[in-house]
Every structure is written in structure tokens, then in C-alpha cells.
Design an enzyme around this catalytic site. Structure first.
Site, short mmCIF file in Angstrom:
data_model
loop_
_atom_site.label_atom_id
_atom_site.label_comp_id
_atom_site.label_asym_id
_atom_site.label_seq_id
_atom_site.Cartn_x
_atom_site.Cartn_y
_atom_site.Cartn_z
N ASP A 1 8.62 -3.64 12.70
CA ASP A 1 8.79 -2.33 13.32
C ASP A 1 9.04 -2.55 14.82
O ASP A 1 8.74 -3.62 15.35
CB ASP A 1 7.54 -1.47 13.12
CG ASP A 1 7.62 -0.63 11.85
OD1 ASP A 1 8.75 -0.30 11.43
OD2 ASP A 1 6.56 -0.31 11.28
N ARG B 1 0.86 -1.18 0.00
CA ARG B 1 0.00 0.00 0.00
C ARG B 1 0.89 1.23 0.00
O ARG B 1 2.04 1.18 0.49
CB ARG B 1 -0.96 0.00 1.19
CG ARG B 1 -0.36 0.02 2.45
CD ARG B 1 -1.13 0.01 3.72
NE ARG B 1 -0.12 0.34 4.72
CZ ARG B 1 0.13 1.53 5.15
NH1 ARG B 1 -0.57 2.56 4.75
NH2 ARG B 1 1.10 1.75 6.02
N TYR C 1 10.70 -8.33 8.40
CA TYR C 1 10.81 -6.92 8.76
C TYR C 1 9.80 -6.63 9.87
O TYR C 1 8.60 -6.83 9.69
CB TYR C 1 10.57 -5.97 7.57
CG TYR C 1 10.75 -4.55 8.07
CD1 TYR C 1 12.01 -3.98 8.15
CD2 TYR C 1 9.66 -3.84 8.56
CE1 TYR C 1 12.19 -2.71 8.68
CE2 TYR C 1 9.83 -2.57 9.10
CZ TYR C 1 11.10 -2.02 9.15
OH TYR C 1 11.28 -0.77 9.71
N ARG D 1 18.83 8.63 1.57
CA ARG D 1 18.32 9.56 2.57
C ARG D 1 19.46 10.34 3.19
O ARG D 1 20.60 9.85 3.26
CB ARG D 1 17.67 8.82 3.75
CG ARG D 1 16.60 7.86 3.39
CD ARG D 1 15.75 7.52 4.59
NE ARG D 1 16.24 6.38 5.34
CZ ARG D 1 15.51 5.72 6.24
NH1 ARG D 1 14.28 6.13 6.53
NH2 ARG D 1 16.00 4.68 6.89
N ARG E 1 -2.92 10.77 0.97
CA ARG E 1 -3.90 11.51 1.76
C ARG E 1 -4.39 12.72 1.01
O ARG E 1 -3.58 13.43 0.43
CB ARG E 1 -3.22 12.05 3.02
CG ARG E 1 -3.27 11.11 4.14
CD ARG E 1 -2.75 11.82 5.37
NE ARG E 1 -2.10 10.80 6.16
CZ ARG E 1 -0.96 10.97 6.77
NH1 ARG E 1 -0.35 12.13 6.73
NH2 ARG E 1 -0.46 10.00 7.46
N GLU F 1 22.67 7.82 3.72
CA GLU F 1 22.39 6.37 3.74
C GLU F 1 22.48 5.83 2.31
O GLU F 1 21.73 6.25 1.44
CB GLU F 1 20.98 6.19 4.31
CG GLU F 1 20.65 4.79 4.73
CD GLU F 1 19.29 4.74 5.44
OE1 GLU F 1 19.15 5.33 6.54
OE2 GLU F 1 18.36 4.14 4.89
N ARG G 1 19.22 -6.94 2.02
CA ARG G 1 19.84 -5.73 1.48
C ARG G 1 20.62 -5.11 2.63
O ARG G 1 20.21 -5.19 3.79
CB ARG G 1 18.78 -4.71 1.01
CG ARG G 1 18.24 -4.96 -0.34
CD ARG G 1 19.24 -4.83 -1.46
NE ARG G 1 19.49 -3.45 -1.90
CZ ARG G 1 20.47 -3.14 -2.75
NH1 ARG G 1 21.29 -4.05 -3.21
NH2 ARG G 1 20.62 -1.88 -3.13
P1 FAD Z 1 18.17 -6.39 16.43
O1 FAD Z 1 17.98 -4.99 16.93
O2 FAD Z 1 18.90 -6.58 15.17
O3 FAD Z 1 18.93 -7.21 17.59
C1 FAD Z 1 19.54 -8.45 17.36
C2 FAD Z 1 20.83 -8.49 18.17
O4 FAD Z 1 21.37 -9.82 18.14
C3 FAD Z 1 21.90 -7.56 17.64
O5 FAD Z 1 22.33 -6.68 18.65
C4 FAD Z 1 23.01 -8.50 17.21
O6 FAD Z 1 24.32 -7.97 17.42
C5 FAD Z 1 22.77 -9.70 18.13
N1 FAD Z 1 23.33 -10.95 17.59
C6 FAD Z 1 23.11 -11.48 16.37
N2 FAD Z 1 23.82 -12.63 16.23
C7 FAD Z 1 24.49 -12.80 17.39
C8 FAD Z 1 25.42 -13.78 17.85
N3 FAD Z 1 25.81 -14.79 17.08
N4 FAD Z 1 25.93 -13.68 19.11
C9 FAD Z 1 25.57 -12.63 19.90
N5 FAD Z 1 24.71 -11.67 19.50
C10 FAD Z 1 24.18 -11.74 18.28
N6 FAD Z 1 11.28 0.35 13.32
C11 FAD Z 1 10.41 1.31 13.71
O7 FAD Z 1 9.47 1.02 14.45
N7 FAD Z 1 10.58 2.61 13.30
C12 FAD Z 1 11.58 2.99 12.49
O8 FAD Z 1 11.70 4.18 12.14
C13 FAD Z 1 12.51 2.01 12.06
N8 FAD Z 1 13.54 2.34 11.25
C14 FAD Z 1 14.37 1.36 10.80
C15 FAD Z 1 15.42 1.72 9.95
C16 FAD Z 1 16.26 0.75 9.45
C17 FAD Z 1 17.37 1.15 8.51
C18 FAD Z 1 16.05 -0.61 9.80
C19 FAD Z 1 16.93 -1.68 9.21
C20 FAD Z 1 15.06 -0.97 10.69
C21 FAD Z 1 14.21 0.00 11.20
N9 FAD Z 1 13.20 -0.31 12.11
C22 FAD Z 1 12.32 0.66 12.51
C23 FAD Z 1 13.05 -1.68 12.63
C24 FAD Z 1 13.80 -1.91 13.97
O9 FAD Z 1 15.18 -1.69 13.76
C25 FAD Z 1 13.54 -3.35 14.45
O10 FAD Z 1 12.18 -3.53 14.70
C26 FAD Z 1 14.27 -3.75 15.75
O11 FAD Z 1 15.55 -3.25 15.82
C27 FAD Z 1 14.31 -5.27 15.84
O12 FAD Z 1 14.86 -5.70 17.07
P2 FAD Z 1 15.47 -7.15 17.19
O13 FAD Z 1 15.76 -7.37 18.63
O14 FAD Z 1 14.60 -8.12 16.50
O15 FAD Z 1 16.79 -7.15 16.29
#
Ligand code: FAD
Length: 368
Positions: A350, A172, A348, A280, A176, A300, A249
Site C-alpha cells: 500500500d 482475513r 504488494y 469495478r 463488522r 476496470e 495480473r
Molecule cells: P510504482 O508506482 O509502480 O513506481 C515505479 C516506477 O518505476 C514507475 O513509474 C515505472 O514507470 C518506473 N520504471 C520501471 N522500470 C523502469 C525502467 N526500466 N526505467 C525507468 N523507469 C522505470 N495503495 C494504497 O495505499 N491505496 C490504494 O487504494 C491503492 N490502490 C491500488 C490500486 C491498484 C489497481 C494497484 C495496482 C495498486 C494500488 N495501491 C494502493 C498500491 C500503490 O499503487 C503502490 O503502493 C505504489 O504505487 C507503489 O509505488 P512504487 O514506487 O513502489 O511503484
């Protein structure tokens, strides 16, 4: 009897919420992270008083009062409203696509006329059953908005021509017919006052954390330390890539400190033409209304990903979904391992969604 109830691999939002909830429930948790810091991708580096979003700009938004109250119980959020701009060949347009955008594009002040203009362009395209991203986008917003504000950005982001991208990438497009530049429709949004590290520190307060520890460098010993493993790293890596790599990516960031109080006057500008190589420019101080005499910006650049690089956006195409299904079949049969978060689920998420997923999982565990 093992030393810990839970070994949590990853201190991002999934791991940190899981650790908080199970610690509150009287369980003993050890959190490890291979990075030198906690927080995963929401980590901020404080540079001269400006919280720099090191892994891309993060704006918290949710419709759930429960999630909003939850995060605000660890740190107060400010009233930042995400209103990015698009720069196409040096001209600025408001996002998401709204009456301000249409006024700039076509000098149209009237919502009905703007709607008609878009509908006319959709009809003129003659596309009935879109087969690729380009056609999909044109049937949603018409040719002008697509060509100026979507095409170049999307092609840079995915490294492929829009006609070669699957239509499913765009489900989507927010359009607006009001003069409203607020990017999100959610009821709540903001940035933690003092940055995301305060949220993570609150979640992990009183929890044992070890950074710069890679689970795979000492897998056997680490696994023996706890009854249950909570794994938030990459799913394919957990299984030693036996069905091949799940692809992503990646991004490259170029950061600069500039001796001006404000560089672009807004937190984020998207560059939507194909000529400028970055997608960006982020000016971090605006997330927290900084008043410093200097500023920090990040450009970026989307990048091809290969093993060993930071994995940002999963590529949920047919091939990767096939591999994901194979890995998921193995993961479902693990009795003592919980897989959660964006990397372990190859999804993905949020921030509010990943928090909700961790809360739902821990609620279930507390009941059982
Ligand atoms: P992560 O934050 O990736 O945490 C996983 C952790 O596991 C990492 O610290 C990593 O180092 C660790 N790890 C991995 N493998 C190992 C290993 N073998 N041993 C030890 N540690 C390990 N969400 C929003 O709501 N608003 C936004 O504006 C937004 N902007 C974004 C912009 C970008 C560019 C991206 C990529 C994402 C964005 N997001 C946004 C999404 C947001 O980043 C995620 O929802 C969130 O960070 C996910 O948390 P997580 O714990 O799943 O993963």
C-alpha cells in the site's frame, strides 16, 4: 567523482520519497522514469478539472501519525472516506461486510443475530481445514456473503475458479457487526487536495527528473553517472529474466466522459457477479467531491499478464516465490544498488507502506 550521488530509477512513491530525503541530506539525485510522467501508479491525469486515477483508484490510509504528517507536509489531504458498494445482479450492498450488508441480505437488524447467522453457515459448511480460497472464505464469512459478494469478484480478479485458487490469497476478510461503511480501520485516510500529482511534485521539488527515459535502453551510461543506483523497476528485468519471469495480473481500463453530474453517486462500485466482465466502476470526481456538470468513469477489467504489459498485482504462488528467492540472492550481493518498491521487491505494497519503507531506508543511509 561521479556527477550524482544517486541515480533513482522510477519516480513512483518509493523513488520520489528516496529522492526527497537524500536531497534534503545534501545528496545529488537524478530521477529517471520510462513513462512520460512522474508518480508511478499514483499518477492522475487532470481531465477537464477531474483528477482521473490512471492506474486504478488510490485511497491513502494509514495508522501512522508520522506517515500522515509526512504526506500532509507536501499537500493537504481531504476528508474522503472510502465506502464502496457491491453490485450483485443489480442489487446494491454495502462494503466492507457490516450490519448494513447483513440487513440487506437477511433483513437482520441485530448484531448478535447476524453473528449467529454467519456462524451457523460456517458450521453447516462442515469445512474444518480449508484447502482452497472458496473453502477459506466460507469458513470466514459463511456461504451467502461468499457467493454474493466474494466468489464472482475474486474469480474475475484472478482469472481462475475460486476452488483452484490458493487459500492464502485471503488472509482475513473484514467483517463488522456495526453499521459502519468505512472500508478502512486506519486512523487517517484521505485524498490529496488537487490530486496525487501534487504529492509527487512536492516530493520531487528541486530534484532533477527526466521522464521517458528507460534505464535498460542506456544502462551502461546511466549507471556510470552515479555512485549508487536506486532501482524501483522490475527485479527480473534487472537480471535479464535469467531465472524466468516473475508473473503478475494485469488490468485494462475503459474510460468514459458522461454528461451527467453524477453517474453512480459513489467513488467505487464493485461488480461481484461473474457475468459482468469488469470488477469495478470508478467515478473519479467523488474522491475530491467534484461539482462539475459532467463526470468521468472508468471500468476496470482484470487481464492475463504477459511480458510488455503493465504489471499490477504480483502472483505470490510457490513457483514465483522460488524465482523471487533466486533473484533476491543476487540482489543481496549488489554493493552499489538498492532495490525498493513494489516491482523491485515483487510485493504488494500500500502507499503508506512503500513510503515507510523508503523512509526507513533513507534514515539508515543518513546514519551511516
Ligand atoms: P510504482 O508506482 O509502480 O513506481 C515505479 C516506477 O518505476 C514507475 O513509474 C515505472 O514507470 C518506473 N520504471 C520501471 N522500470 C523502469 C525502467 N526500466 N526505467 C525507468 N523507469 C522505470 N495503495 C494504497 O495505499 N491505496 C490504494 O487504494 C491503492 N490502490 C491500488 C490500486 C491498484 C489497481 C494497484 C495496482 C495498486 C494500488 N495501491 C494502493 C498500491 C500503490 O499503487 C503502490 O503502493 C505504489 O504505487 C507503489 O509505488 P512504487 O514506487 O513502489 O511503484
Amino acid at each position: 567523482m561521479k556527477e550524482y550521488d544517486f541515480l533513482i530509477v522510477g519516480s513512483g512513491l518509493y523513488g520520489a520519497v528516496f529522492a526527497r530525503e537524500m536531497t534534503n541530506a545534501g545528496k545529488k539525485c537524478l530521477v529517471i522514469d520510462k513513462r512520460a510522467h512522474t508518480g508511478g501508479n499514483v499518477y492522475c491525469e487532470n481531465i477537464d478539472g477531474i483528477n482521473v486515477h490512471k492506474y486504478g483508484p488510490h485511497i491513502f490510509h494509514t495508522n501512522s501519525k508520522e506517515i500522515w504528517d509526512y504526506v500532509n507536509s507536501f499537500v493537504e489531504f481531504n476528508n474522503f472516506v472510502y465506502s464502496p458498494l457491491a453490485n450483485y445482479q443489480g442489487r446494491l450492498y454495502n462494503l466492507p461486510f457490516n450490519m448494513n450488508t447483513f440487513y440487506k441480505l437477511w433483513n437482520i437488524e441485530n448484531p448478535g443475530e447476524a453473528e449467529k447467522k454467519i456462524q451457523d453457515q460456517i458450521s453447516a459448511s462442515g469445512i474444518v481445514n480449508p484447502v482452497n480460497l472458496e473453502q477459506q472464505a466460507i469458513t470466514m464469512v459463511g456461504k451467502d456473503v461468499y457467493e454474493l459478494l466474494i466468489k464472482g469478484y475474486t474469480e474475475k480478479q484472478w482469472g481462475r475458479k475460486a476452488v483452484d485458487l490458493p487459500k492464502g490469497i485471503i488472509k482475513r476478510l473484514p467483517v463488522r457487526f456495526t453499521f459502519d461503511n468505512n472500508y478502512f480501520n486506519d486512523r487517517y485516510q484521505g485524498i490529496p487536495i488537487g490530486g496525487y500529482n501534487r504529492l509527487i511534485n512536492g516530493l520531487l521539488s528541486g530534484v532533477e527528473v527526466r521522464t521517458s527515459v528507460d534505464f535498460f535502453k542506456d544502462r551502461d551510461n546511466l549507471s556510470k553517472m552515479a555512485d549508487v543506483l536506486v532501482y524501483t523497476g522490475k527485479l527480473d528485468e534487472f537480471y535479464n529474466y535469467k531465472f524466468g519471469c516473475l508473473e503478475y495480473r494485469s488490468l485494462r481500463f475503459e474510460q468514459e466522459k458522461l454528461n451527467v453530474p453524477s453517474y453512480q453517486g459513489v467513488a467505487v462500485i464493485n461488480f461481484t457477479d461473474g457475468i459482468i466482465p469488469y470488477t469495478r466502476v470508478v467515478e473519479h470526481k467523488h474522491f475530491e467531491f467534484g461539482r462539475q456538470e459532467y463526470t468521468i468513469i472508468t471500468k476496470e477489467y482484470p487481464q492475463e499478464w504477459s511480458l510488455g504489459m503493465e504489471a499490477y498485482y504480483p502472483i505470490n504462488d510457490v513457483e514465483n516465490e522460488k524465482k523471487l528467492n533466486l533473484y533476491n540472492t543476487l540482489a543481496k550481493n549488489e554493493r552499489k544498488t538498492i532495490f525498493g518498491g513494489r516491482l523491485a521487491e515483487y510485493k504488494y505494497y500500500d502507499m503508506h507502506q512503500v513510503i515507510a519503507a523508503a523512509l526507513m531506508k533513507t534514515k539508515k543511509m543518513k546514519r551511516s
